[in-house]
Scaffold this motif. Structure first.
Motif: not given
Length: 588
Positions: A469-474, A502-510, A517-524
């Motif tokens: 989870x990546x936070x930026x001025x939530x 084995x990958x990482x799911x990235x969740x960003x909140x800014x 802005x809220x996003x969910x990114x998965x590799x695949x």
């Protein structure tokens, strides 16, 4: 001037009216006016004669005294008359008079009317003045007029510097009486119109008197006589009225009145010339009127007609109305108001038509979605039902005891799929209902994400996945926490299902000033480009990249879309950084 236009019609109407009036006046002047004028002149003569007769009956001396109020009034009103008898012996109102004093001291009344009318040019050269000696040849009047001398010849003695002068005809020797004397007074009117009429009066007196037996009998019956007469000197037409009036002594005297009818001919000649000028002026006036019509009437009508043609073409944009305070101004204002109202109405109808078209299209889409929904639902339910039925029939047929557990596990698994499908379908129906309500509260998306990740921890362990989870001025957002948790569950479940092991799911909140802005990114595996817009549709699966075994019910993203639309949130999906990214935009 356009042929058939209103200017031409107004021009023709004005010209026709003027020409008709011109012809009527001209015909009246040629055919009626002479008789009307003669009748009017003779009627005035009759009124004057009646007035003079009434004056004579009351006081005869009023007509004999030249300076009486009646005589002065008659001169002002240009009434020429003479009071005489049946023989024509003048009784009163002779302005051509002269008084002389004879050698024996006696006075003599002299009438100059005859010599003036007969030898006017010679008489005027005499220029008689009081104090001059004159010699007269003539004769006295008859009966009642015997005290008046009527000369046919007048001679004036010459002086030291002037020769002797004369006028008239002396006649044969001893043919006329000869009288000498000194002028005491002399009265000779000028050559103006009244004077000429007086001369005409005495010419008529000389022409008609003594009267004929027919006129005498008529007058003795106290009946007036009206005559038309053309004099021998000038050839002028005149109207004559002889009015009998009884005297104090019982005798009948006569009032002789004369009016010139020659003026009618002169007036007609002048009128013809006047009407010629009037016709030319009328043509100029018609042209000017046509120009005036064009400016005052035709031009505004043409503007209004142009405006009406624009309205006929459904063009309701126009200039301000004509500023006039008349019927055309009122018409222009009414037309302008009508155009404005029609324009507004047309705009409203156009807007309503667009809205109705959209609603029809939406209804068609909704109807098609319903058809697709039921078709897809039937299709989605058909497969698990077929599997359940097949395995149930196998167990009914008596399969070996070792395989019963497998059959039961398959039936349970497919039953769970059907249950999830039915639950998703019911959830969509609830979200599509107009009665759906959102219970919003202030929520931090990071906290809600942590709660969802804890619920999905076992699924992530199965594929050895981690979450970052990546936070930026939530910033806190106003959402329905329960429904937004459902959105995150569906999105994270979808990411877990399709992420590489084995990958990482990235969740960003800014956060920014107006949004979060809220996003969910998965590799695949990425989503084929043609399917990026369709994955939000109900029961849609990108089968080429994701087979049925890894897919869900096909309604998860449709539920997500509906909940986000209810929250008026933006949403996108894109292939990015070797995987897929779902992005949500919340308004603050």
């Amino acid at each position: 001037m356009k042929r058939g236009g209103i200017t031409a019609k107004l021009f023709i109407a004005t010209a026709a009216t003027f020409i008709l009036f011109y012809v009527v006046v001209l015909l009246a002047q040629l055919l009626v006016f002479p008789q009307f004028y003669e009748h009017r002149k003779m009627a005035k003569l009759e009124r004057d004669a009646a007035y003079l007769a009434s004056v004579y009956r009351k006081n005869p001396e009023e007509l004999r005294a030249t300076d009486s109020a009646v005589m002065l009034r008659m001169r002002r009103e240009d009434v020429n008359f003479v009071l005489t008898d049946f023989e024509g012996s003048k009784v009163a109102n002779d302005p051509f008079r002269m008084h002389i004093i004879r050698a024996d001291g006696t006075a003599l009344d002299v009438s100059l009317i005859y010599i003036y009318l007969t030898y006017r040019s010679e008489f005027e050269q005499l220029r008689l003045v009081p104090g001059e000696e004159v010699t007269l040849y003539g004769e006295r009047g008859e009966t009642g007029d015997s005290e008046v001398f009527y000369p046919y010849y007048i001679a004036k003695a010459g002086g030291d510097d002037t020769p002797a002068q004369s006028a008239g005809d002396k006649g044969e020797q001893n043919e006329y009486d000869a009288i000498k004397g000194t002028i005491e007074t002399v009265s000779v009117p000028g050559l103006n119109k009244p004077a000429r009429r007086l001369g005409l009066l005495f010419l008529a007196l000389d022409e008609f008197f003594p009267l004929s037996d027919t006129y005498t009998r008529q007058l003795k019956r106290m009946e007036p006589v009206e005559l038309e007469w053309i004099d021998n000197f000038g050839g002028n037409r005149s109207g004559i009225l002889i009015q009998p009036v009884p005297g104090d002594d019982g005798e009948i005297n006569l009032l002789l009145l004369v009016t010139s009818l020659q003026e009618i001919k002169e007036t007609n000649s002048a009128l013809r010339l006047f009407f010629a000028y009037l016709g030319a002026g009328g043509l100029v006036l018609i042209v000017l009127l046509s120009m005036l019509y064009s400016r005052l009437v035709t031009r505004p009508l043409l503007i209004l007609n142009k405006r009406a043609e624009q309205m006929n073409s459904l063009d309701f944009t126009g200039e301000e109305p004509i500023q006039r305070k008349d019927e055309l101004g009122n018409l222009a204002n009414t037309l302008y108001e009508l155009s404005s109202k029609l324009g507004l109405t047309l705009d409203e109808l156009s807007t309503a038509n667009i809205r109705l078209t959209k609603e029809i299209e939406q209804n068609k889409e909704l109807e098609q979605l319903q058809k697709d929904f039921f078709a897809n639902a039937s299709h989605e339910l058909k497969t698990p039902l077929s599997i359940v039925r097949g395995f149930a029939e196998g167990m009914q047929d008596g399969i070996s005891a070792g395989r019963q557990e497998h059959y039961i596990s398959v039936i349970v698994e497919e039953s769970e799929k059907m249950e999830r499908l039915v639950q998703d379908m019911l959830e969509l129906l609830r979200l599509d209902s107009p009665a759906v309500k959102l219970y919003k509260s202030t929520v931090l998306l990071s906290e809600l994400t942590d709660e969802v990740l804890q619920k999905l921890v076992y699924q992530m362990r199965e594929k050895e996945l981690t979450a970052q989870v990546i936070l930026h001025e939530e910033r806190a957002v106003q959402v329905d926490a329960g429904k937004m948790e459902q959105v995150m569950v569906n999105l994270l479940t979808n990411a877990i299902r399709h992420a590489e092991a084995g990958s990482t799911i990235e969740i960003g909140i800014s956060g920014t000033e107006g949004s979060c802005c809220y996003y969910i990114h998965n590799k695949g595996d990425s989503i084929p480009e043609p399917y990026l817009k369709r994955i939000w549709e109900r029961f849609f699966r990108a089968e080429a990249a994701r087979d049925r075994k890894s897919g869900g019910t096909g309604l998860g993203l449709a539920v997500v879309k509906r909940i986000l639309e209810l929250h008026e949130c933006g949403y996108t999906v894109e292939n990015k950084d070797g995987g897929v990214t779902f992005t949500l935009i919340f308004r603050l």
